[in-house]
Design a protein around this motif. Structure first.
Motif: not given
Length: 781
Positions: A15-19, A76-77, A125-129
């Motif tokens: 989830s976004a919270a976990r990211y 959503e993420l 890609r999302l985590l790096a961004a």
């Protein structure tokens, strides 16, 4: 330079919270040049598998529905994590990729590996961004640009060169796990839980110092802590047991994960991404920690007996069906234990080669030190009977027992098994320094004492030291077989290596038993204490070290709640230290301790009657092995002076050696030169002793070499030297070689407390060390 490779699984990115949580961990624990390997977020891979299955079945409506779920989750993420500019770019890229997947679905060109790769690609890609957005210098990398496989085999040399050239030294490198490419550039996957494998591969290629697997559990436990609250968390496990657990299907680590680390010093740890402050479980090389006990459960399985099995065939089936398969040989036949959901497919694969011998079975595996499996097997059978479980199949192999039953092992049953098989008995690691006469006898007695000691605590002999040579095995050395192992396995060591191994010993309690006569070894005591070790000494140097050093050592021991026993440093096996401590603890006040504390000087003085020159007795004692190689060490009285200081400090007195008057049992001229050189002056020794003996005889007394500590209201008088004692004095009738301790106190003023007996000898000294060890064990218990 890459120092650490971090790996985050799907549950850590669900989830976004976990990211957010993962990003905070990366900021706290990673630096530029490090690698972060990621799995697909949450259940993304499972969803993509459903898409693949719908595609294979030609169900276009199902494909559209699954694609809609995938898109919604990713959007959503993106929208929750990224600002509007970055979100717009990420959304456009996602739309292009989903359109490409749709096109391949329609044109029947979709490939499974290519489809599944998107989960990891989106996560990286999302985590790096997001990391870049919050101020970290991060970049995403596609593992297909780093890892190449040919005919299913990774090209390690090529991959290493590529990784070194493409991994940035000025960014945190967020890399996709699970995927690679073949020599044609097509996507391939690394198999079940391939992201862990990717992490250790990158660590090997980039020569990292450590791999950290961040997961949804706090480490590696004795069993599933979600089912058994009493499960024991292990701070260290060895690679061989981790590998065995993986082969048996335990989900924390997986079989291929460890293979890139073989032959390296790369650390591997398992930590919780949900509780990043919790301590890790380290997976260390064999020989760096003791073997532990585990129970891992199995779901519904079938068992096949195979007529023949080709090399690598089981590995190919694991890859093909993405499941764990347990393989073993019993009585020359090969057996496979396979999850029931793929059982029919595997049966079809083998056709006539496979015979189904058990179906619809559940079970568990016990992993433990091999020497304990015999007892464990009986405990398993007894516990199954207690639980009313029927045993359908049991296999015992090196390091484990596999037990299959007709009932599922639920949380309650697992708790009962854990109580019976794991337990919480603490262990004491024993390190013995000094393998001379006393050390050899101590080890012989140790073998006989183990059963008695084991009634209180589990005792393991883990290390033996002699001079600059060490035998070390955290799993234990059999004291009955130590000679053989010493001759084949002992290696050279230095102090730093010894201290590091002691620090790493993962036992509840540790004790260093010093049976050396080495001053340099005793100087290591403070560092042993910092490594969490209790101390037992037959060595006198630490007990008579300078006052400040000694006091600091005692304070360090007290702060760490560690014990130091040294009864045999004075009087061999005689319980003088115990007696003095007991008197004081019971409220008595000791006023005087005196006596003959040297077995050598006791023998010489008791034997001397003037008919034979004293020097002749001295040479006889030397030939019998009663003296030091240079007998002047005994005649100097320094050994007795040290023993008196130890007793003084045991009484709480703050003395140093210089506070004890010393009169040697020899004239001053004998102290010069070597022993060989001074032997020409032995006549002076005879005159020295004869003169004192004549003066004593005039008073109807005999000579004894006496230590005397006298405590009065006006002060303390401590002295060591030759004295004349009356014939009715307890010291006068001393047997040659005996020690005697004469104690006066508030309760023993006129009638002294006397402790007398052999003051030397390997058997009694070794027994005295065992007395200290037994005292320590009962104290710990």
């Amino acid at each position: 330079m890459t120092q650490v490779v971090h790996k985050f699984g799907g549950s850590s990115l669900s989830s976004a919270a976990r990211y957010h949580a993962v990003a905070n961990i990366v900021l706290a624990h990673a630096q530029v040049g490090d690698v972060v390997v990621v799995s697909a977020a949450g259940k993304t891979t499972d969803t993509l598998v459903k898409l693949w299955q719908a595609y294979q079945q030609g169900d276009t409506h199902a494909c559209a529905d699954v694609l809609s779920v995938v898109k919604a989750h990713q959007l959503e993420l993106i929208n929750e994590l990224l600002d509007s500019t970055q979100a717009h770019t990420a959304t456009d890229t996602l739309a292009q990729e989903l359109a490409n997947i749709c096109n391949q679905l329609e044109t029947k060109q979709l490939e499974e590996a290519f489809l599944l790769a998107h989960g990891e690609l989106w996560s990286a890609r999302l985590l790096a961004a997001y990391l870049t957005q919050i101020g970290a210098n991060a970049q995403s990398l596609d593992a297909r640009d780093l890892l190449v496989a040919q005919h299913g085999q990774l090209l390690h040399k090529v991959n290493e060169q590529t990784c070194v050239s493409k991994a940035s030294k000025v960014h945190i490198n967020v890399i996709t796990g699970f995927i690679a490419s073949d020599h044609q550039g097509k996507t391939v996957t690394l198999g079940r839980n391939g992201s862990d494998y990717s992490a250790t591969l990158f660590a090997r290629y980039l020569n990292a110092e450590e791999v950290c697997i961040w997961t949804d559990t706090q480490g590696v436990f004795s069993t599933d802590p979600r089912k058994v609250p009493e499960a024991v968390k292990y701070h260290k496990i060895c690679r061989s047991q981790a590998q065995l657990l993986a082969c048996l299907g335990n989900p924390v680590l997986h079989a291929k994960t460890l293979s890139p680390l073989h032959g390296t010093d790369i650390k591997l740890s398992v930590r919780s991404s949900y509780d990043s402050d919790a301590s890790a479980t380290e997976v260390v090389r064999e020989g760096c920690c003791k073997h532990k006990h585990f129970i891992t459960t199995l779901g519904q399985h079938d068992v096949y007996k195979l007529a023949q099995l080709e090399a690598g065939e089981t590995a190919r089936l694991k890859q093909q069906f993405q499941v764990n398969i347990i393989e073993f040989i019993e009585q020359g036949a090969t057996y496979l234990v396979v999850p029931q959901e793929v059982s029919s497919s595997i049966s079809g694969y083998f056709a006539q080669r496979a015979q189904l011998i058990e179906s619809n079975v559940f079970g568990f595996a016990v992993v433990a030190p091999s020497e304990e499996l015999g007892v464990a097997q009986g405990q398993i059978n007894d516990t199954l009977a207690q639980l009313n479980f029927n045993s359908r199949f049991q296999h015992r192999d090196k390091g484990y027992i596999l037990q299959l039953t007709d009932q599922e092992v639920d949380a309650d049953s697992l708790t009962v098994l854990h109580q019976a098989l794991i337990g919480v008995k603490r262990q004491l690691a024993v390190v013995v320094a000094g393998l001379g006469n006393v050390g050899e006898v101590f080890l012989s007695q140790f073998n006989q004492q183990l059963q008695r000691l084991g009634q209180h605590i589990d005792v393991k002999l883990v290390a033996l030291l002699r001079s600059e040579t060490l035998l070390f095995d955290p799993c234990g050395v059999d004291p009955a077989n130590w000679h053989k192992r010493w001759s084949s396995e002992a290696v050279a060591y230095n102090d730093a290596q010894l201290l590091d191994r002691l620090q790493q010993l993962d036992y509840e309690h540790k004790v260093v038993i010093d049976i050396t006569a080495s001053e340099s070894f005793s100087a290591l005591y403070p560092r042993f204490v910092k490594a969490g070790c209790h101390l037992i000494s037959a060595n006198k140097y630490a007990g008579t070290a300078p006052k400040k050093w000694y006091q600091n050592l005692k304070e360090d021991l007290a702060q760490r709640n560690l014990q130091w026993r040294y009864n045999t440093s004075v009087g061999a096996g005689l319980p003088i230290n115990f007696a003095l401590a007991d008197l004081q603890q019971s409220g008595d006040v000791i006023t005087r301790v005196q006596g003959v504390f040297s077995g050598t000087l006791s023998w010489l003085c008791s034997k001397y009657d003037g008919t034979v020159p004293f020097s002749q007795l001295l040479l006889e004692a030397q030939s019998l092995g009663f003296t030091e190689p240079d007998p002047r060490e005994d005649l100097s009285g320094r050994d007795v002076q040290r023993k008196l200081l130890i007793l003084a400090r045991e009484l709480g007195l703050s003395l140093d050696l210089a506070d004890i008057e010393l009169e040697p049992l020899m004239p001053a001229q004998l102290a010069e030169g070597s022993w060989q050189q001074c032997q020409q002056f032995l006549g002076a020794l005879d005159d020295f002793v004869a003169t004192h003996a004549e003066e004593a005889a005039k008073q109807n007394k005999v000579l004894r070499y006496n230590a005397d500590l006298h405590i009065t209201e006006t002060g303390i008088k401590a002295q060591v030297g030759l004295v004349a004692v009356a014939n009715d004095n307890p010291m006068a009738g001393l047997n040659p070689g005996d020690n005697i301790f004469v104690v006066n106190s508030q309760w023993y003023q006129d009638n002294s407390l006397v402790i007398q007996g052999p003051g030397a000898g390997k058997e009694v000294t070794a027994a005295g060390v065992h007395s200290d060890l037994y005292w320590l064990i009962t104290k710990l218990n």
